[in-house]
Enzyme design. Structure first.
Site, short mmCIF file in Angstrom:
data_model
loop_
_atom_site.label_atom_id
_atom_site.label_comp_id
_atom_site.label_asym_id
_atom_site.label_seq_id
_atom_site.Cartn_x
_atom_site.Cartn_y
_atom_site.Cartn_z
N GLU A 228 -1.99 -8.97 -0.35
CA GLU A 228 -3.35 -9.49 -0.56
C GLU A 228 -4.06 -8.79 -1.70
O GLU A 228 -4.83 -9.41 -2.45
CB GLU A 228 -4.15 -9.35 0.74
CG GLU A 228 -5.46 -10.11 0.75
CD GLU A 228 -6.63 -9.33 0.15
OE1 GLU A 228 -7.68 -9.94 -0.14
OE2 GLU A 228 -6.50 -8.09 -0.03
N ASP B 168 -1.19 -4.09 3.11
CA ASP B 168 -1.13 -3.35 1.85
C ASP B 168 -2.51 -2.83 1.47
O ASP B 168 -3.54 -3.36 1.90
CB ASP B 168 -0.58 -4.24 0.73
CG ASP B 168 -1.44 -5.47 0.47
OD1 ASP B 168 -1.85 -6.13 1.44
OD2 ASP B 168 -1.71 -5.78 -0.71
#
Length: 380
Positions: free
Chosen positions: A148, A87
């Protein structure tokens, strides 16, 4: 096994061609379909490289993750886990402002440095060792997660469970300096802030209301002013009001706090929670603790990993230093578990999380060779 890492067949030009596909597939954390497509692409590429891959459904509302292992005679035994995230912080459409482009040794693109470049270099290093006929002493596994950038609220349990199965953890997050790796990270906490006001007509009955936006503005300044050398506070993502002719009832924001030591973060938590004031009529200022990254202080095992990396880097031709860094990563979790963890092994670049995010192209190969060198000798 010690190898001549300079002979590891990693071509930065070929690596950049493969990485381009990853960068041009935007994957902001909160857009699940986009992250799912990125995970599927990474899984497909790893399978083509010879990995056994399992796609793991993501946490509710978040993207899928991928777990991979390279064939090994000791499959199933504790080995080396390479951890990364797919991500990014860049919203969809960022490619229009920050397209994938190259000038000389510099290449730009959303997420190219944090951390698609490091992920790609790491899996390429594993494949390159296999092409050389080098069997790593320990089995090598890869875990690519999906959240994250928002503090890992959904995948922390997965990360800790997978990490506990292994002897060493390598994290190809960006190299924060050209010749550095990370051997510790600060503690980080996030908080949800909510100001609850009282509605009224902003034109006809302004004084009858109580503005949640005004309340948030005052508390925001007071919270950020608590920042000192030991603990920082930063407020952002502020949303309040809906109609300009209505006194706003609700205003929400998020706060990020960071400290070098856990005791300083704990002290900061006490201070910010003291802002929580709730009145009988429902108005007030509410503070809720959200995700936390524990402080990671270098263990003897981590420093042994660094010394190995330093020696390997020297044979590649660059001196390697280590540091404890701010800016959390999933290495916080494994480091706090006491597992030997080496972070910041990824590509060299700068300006992550901005519209100037870029990498140094040749670091795809140099950092890949550093990872390959570690994999070739860990457990030997």
């Amino acid at each position: 096994m010690t190898i001549d890492v300079n002979t590891v067949p990693l071509d930065p030009e070929a690596m950049l061609t493969g990485l381009k596909r990853w960068v041009e597939l935007e994957s902001p954390t909160y857009d699940k379909p986009s992250v799912d497509r990125m995970t599927a692409m990474a899984a497909e590429d790893m399978e083509a490289m010879g990995f056994n891959v399992e796609v793991i459904p993501g946490p509710e509302g978040l993207g899928d993750c991928a777990k991979a292992s390279f064939p090994h005679p000791k499959a199933g035994e504790p080995g080396v886990l390479i951890m990364g995230h797919l991500d990014t912080v860049h919203p969809l459409g960022t490619l229009e402002k920050l397209p994938f482009r190259r000038e000389g040794n510099i290449c730009w693109g959303p997420g190219i440095c944090d951390m698609k470049g490091g992920n790609y270099a790491a899996i390429s290093a594993i494949k390159a060792l296999a092409e050389m006929g080098v069997e790593t002493p320990l089995p090598v596994h890869v875990l690519l997660t999906s959240d994250e950038e928002i503090g890992t609220p959904g995948t922390r349990a997965l990360i800790e469970a997978e990490a506990a199965k292994h002897k060493y953890i390598l994290v190809p997050e960006p190299a924060w300096g050209r010749n550095t790796v990370v051997t510790g990270r600060y503690a980080i906490a996030r908080y949800h802030l909510t100001a609850m006001g009282r509605p009224s007509h902003a034109g006809a009955a302004l004084k009858a209301g109580q503005s949640a936006v005004k309340m948030m503005a005052r508390q925001l300044l007071a919270i950020e002013d608590m920042t000192d050398d030991d603990c920082t506070f930063s407020v952002s993502v502020v949303h309040g009001g809906q109609w300009v002719n209505c006194v706003p009832t609700i205003c929400r924001a998020e706060c990020l706090s960071m400290a070098k030591r856990q005791k300083d973060l704990d002290r900061g938590t006490e201070r910010i929670l003291a802002f929580d004031k709730r009145e009988a009529d429902g108005t007030g200022f509410f503070v809720e603790k959200s995700v936390v990254r524990p402080v990671w202080e270098a263990s003897a095992g981590t420093m042994d990993l660094f010394e190995r990396a330093k020696r390997i880097a020297g044979t590649i031709g660059f001196p390697l230093a280590n540091a404890s860094e701010g800016g959390g990563s999933d290495g916080n979790f494994t480091g706090a578990m006491g597992l030997p963890t080496l972070d910041g092994l990824g590509v060299v670049g700068a300006d992550v999380h901005t519209l100037n995010e870029h990498i140094e192209v040749d670091s795809l190969a140099s950092r890949g060779r550093l990872i390959a060198g570690l994999l070739a000798e860990l457990g030997a």
